[in-house]
Design a protein around this motif. Structure first.
Motif, PDB file in Angstrom:
ATOM      1  N   ASP A   1      19.647  55.279  42.234  1.00 34.77           N
ATOM      2  CA  ASP A   1      20.390  56.350  43.260  1.00 34.77           C
ATOM      3  C   ASP A   1      21.896  56.071  43.736  1.00 34.77           C
ATOM      4  N   ARG A   2      22.695  56.273  43.303  1.00 38.21           N
ATOM      5  CA  ARG A   2      24.337  56.696  42.653  1.00 38.21           C
ATOM      6  C   ARG A   2      25.195  56.078  44.063  1.00 38.21           C
ATOM      7  N   ARG A   3      24.197  56.268  44.919  1.00 36.61           N
ATOM      8  CA  ARG A   3      25.231  55.926  46.007  1.00 36.61           C
ATOM      9  C   ARG A   3      24.646  54.580  46.851  1.00 36.61           C
ATOM     10  N   VAL A   4      23.522  53.856  45.719  1.00 43.06           N
ATOM     11  CA  VAL A   4      23.162  52.373  46.367  1.00 43.06           C
ATOM     12  C   VAL A   4      24.136  51.714  45.481  1.00 43.06           C
ATOM     13  N   THR A   5      25.023  50.777  45.136  1.00 42.09           N
ATOM     14  CA  THR A   5      26.207  49.908  44.112  1.00 42.09           C
ATOM     15  C   THR A   5      25.158  48.652  43.975  1.00 42.09           C
ATOM     16  N   ALA A   6      24.540  48.035  44.757  1.00 49.95           N
ATOM     17  CA  ALA A   6      24.209  45.814  44.695  1.00 49.95           C
ATOM     18  C   ALA A   6      22.381  46.429  45.908  1.00 49.95           C
ATOM     19  N   ILE A   7      22.011  45.823  45.074  1.00 49.88           N
ATOM     20  CA  ILE A   7      20.140  45.620  45.953  1.00 49.88           C
ATOM     21  C   ILE A   7      20.178  44.455  45.606  1.00 49.88           C
ATOM     22  N   THR A   8      20.307  43.647  46.719  1.00 47.84           N
ATOM     23  CA  THR A   8      19.585  41.699  47.199  1.00 47.84           C
ATOM     24  C   THR A   8      18.340  42.014  47.588  1.00 47.84           C
ATOM     25  N   ALA A   9      17.261  41.776  45.946  1.00 44.05           N
ATOM     26  CA  ALA A   9      15.768  41.769  46.575  1.00 44.05           C
ATOM     27  C   ALA A   9      15.410  40.767  46.077  1.00 44.05           C
ATOM     28  N   PRO A  10      14.976  39.015  47.459  1.00 47.27           N
ATOM     29  CA  PRO A  10      14.136  38.162  47.313  1.00 47.27           C
ATOM     30  C   PRO A  10      12.802  38.776  47.086  1.00 47.27           C
ATOM     31  N   SER A  11      11.886  37.603  46.206  1.00 46.45           N
ATOM     32  CA  SER A  11      10.404  38.273  45.878  1.00 46.45           C
ATOM     33  C   SER A  11       9.969  36.731  45.027  1.00 46.45           C
ATOM     34  N   ARG A  12       8.538  36.574  45.134  1.00 40.90           N
ATOM     35  CA  ARG A  12       7.388  35.585  44.834  1.00 40.90           C
ATOM     36  C   ARG A  12       7.876  35.530  43.519  1.00 40.90           C
ATOM     37  N   ARG A  13       7.957  36.671  43.175  1.00 35.86           N
ATOM     38  CA  ARG A  13       7.693  37.108  41.082  1.00 35.86           C
ATOM     39  C   ARG A  13       8.938  37.867  41.137  1.00 35.86           C
ATOM     40  N   PRO A  14       9.261  37.339  40.024  1.00 37.99           N
ATOM     41  CA  PRO A  14      10.589  38.239  39.456  1.00 37.99           C
ATOM     42  C   PRO A  14      10.238  39.961  39.210  1.00 37.99           C
ATOM     43  N   LEU A  15      11.188  40.615  39.297  1.00 39.74           N
ATOM     44  CA  LEU A  15      11.512  41.866  39.557  1.00 39.74           C
ATOM     45  C   LEU A  15      11.811  42.490  37.703  1.00 39.74           C
ATOM     46  N   PRO A  16      11.398  43.375  37.785  1.00 38.08           N
ATOM     47  CA  PRO A  16      12.480  44.133  36.402  1.00 38.08           C
ATOM     48  C   PRO A  16      14.011  43.950  36.360  1.00 38.08           C
ATOM     49  N   PRO A  17      14.714  43.061  35.217  1.00 37.22           N
ATOM     50  CA  PRO A  17      16.015  43.212  35.815  1.00 37.22           C
ATOM     51  C   PRO A  17      17.343  45.022  35.703  1.00 37.22           C
TER      52      PRO A  17
ATOM     53  N   ASP B   1      21.216  45.929  36.263  1.00 33.49           N
ATOM     54  CA  ASP B   1      22.757  45.786  36.671  1.00 33.49           C
ATOM     55  C   ASP B   1      22.979  45.596  37.953  1.00 33.49           C
ATOM     56  N   LYS B   2      22.346  46.073  38.721  1.00 35.36           N
ATOM     57  CA  LYS B   2      22.701  45.989  40.395  1.00 35.36           C
ATOM     58  C   LYS B   2      21.374  45.631  41.066  1.00 35.36           C
ATOM     59  N   LEU B   3      20.458  44.802  40.751  1.00 36.51           N
ATOM     60  CA  LEU B   3      19.944  44.265  41.323  1.00 36.51           C
ATOM     61  C   LEU B   3      20.256  42.509  40.553  1.00 36.51           C
TER      62      LEU B   3
END
Length: 213
Positions: free
Chosen positions: A24-40, A42-44
């Motif tokens: 979604d282009r409206r979302v510029t930055a996402i912070t997602a703490p997790s126990r397992r690494p998420l796929p990298p 640019d805005k995560l």
């Protein structure tokens, strides 16, 4: 443009929501703490560690909205205490972290039948979680209460595999709902207008039903 915090991004609904947020282009930055690494991406930003509570306390980047998609079962958790910790304590802390970082809107995945007065542990904890979020005094609070979720889990749940065929045939809010439809509803609600508390029962999460309202 929006900056968001999401917990439970490696789960069924959270994973679907993360994919939508990333696209979604409206979302510029996402912070997602997790126990397992998420796929990298640019805005995560993806802090990783076994202690989600500790990860949340260390976050310091401002956000506009927080999505709480955490959830387990009594069987997976291993004890009543562990279940309460995941489905209540960590959800409440996720929301509080969002408030601390400036969020004005909290969106949380609950469950059909959630009630702090329920005799069933699962529904009671979900109801207590909802009540705690209400008491935080959010400008906007969105609670979604899906029935049985459809989708591919990393660790399939036996009861869901057995019950899914039945729940596909049930009417109204009892009918099973696709995790991607729940995620799409959360995204739509995040960019909708209006203040206060909004509770969406499972029949309002169905893609066809949602378009009809």
């Amino acid at each position: 443009m929006a900056r968001v915090l999401i917990t439970g991004a490696s789960g069924l609904v959270g994973g679907e929501l993360l994919r939508l947020l990333l696209a979604d282009r409206r979302v510029t930055a996402i912070t997602a703490p997790s126990r397992r690494p998420l796929p990298p991406h640019d805005k995560l930003t993806n802090p990783v560690g076994d202690d989600l509570f500790a990860l949340l306390t260390e976050l310091d980047q401002p956000v506009d909205a927080v999505f709480c998609c955490l959830g387990t079962t009594r069987q997976q958790a291993g004890s009543d205490g562990n279940f309460h910790y995941v489905d209540y304590t960590l959800v409440v802390e996720s929301a509080l972290t969002g408030r601390r970082l400036g969020a004005q809107h909290c969106l949380a995945v609950s469950a059909m039948g959630a009630s702090p007065h329920s005799t069933f542990l699962y529904n009671r904890i979900k109801g207590e979680m909802e009540q705690a979020l209400r008491e935080q005094g959010w400008q906007r609070l969105t609670l979604v209460r899906p029935s049985m979720l459809l989708g591919k889990r990393a660790a399939p749940r036996l009861l869901e595999r057995v019950a899914q065929p039945l729940f596909r045939l049930l009417p109204g809010r009892w009918k099973s709902v696709a995790a991607r439809d729940v995620a799409q509803t959360l995204l739509e609600q995040a960019f909708s207008s209006g203040d206060g508390v909004r509770v969406l029962e499972s029949d309002r999460l169905q893609h066809g039903e949602r378009l009809a309202h």
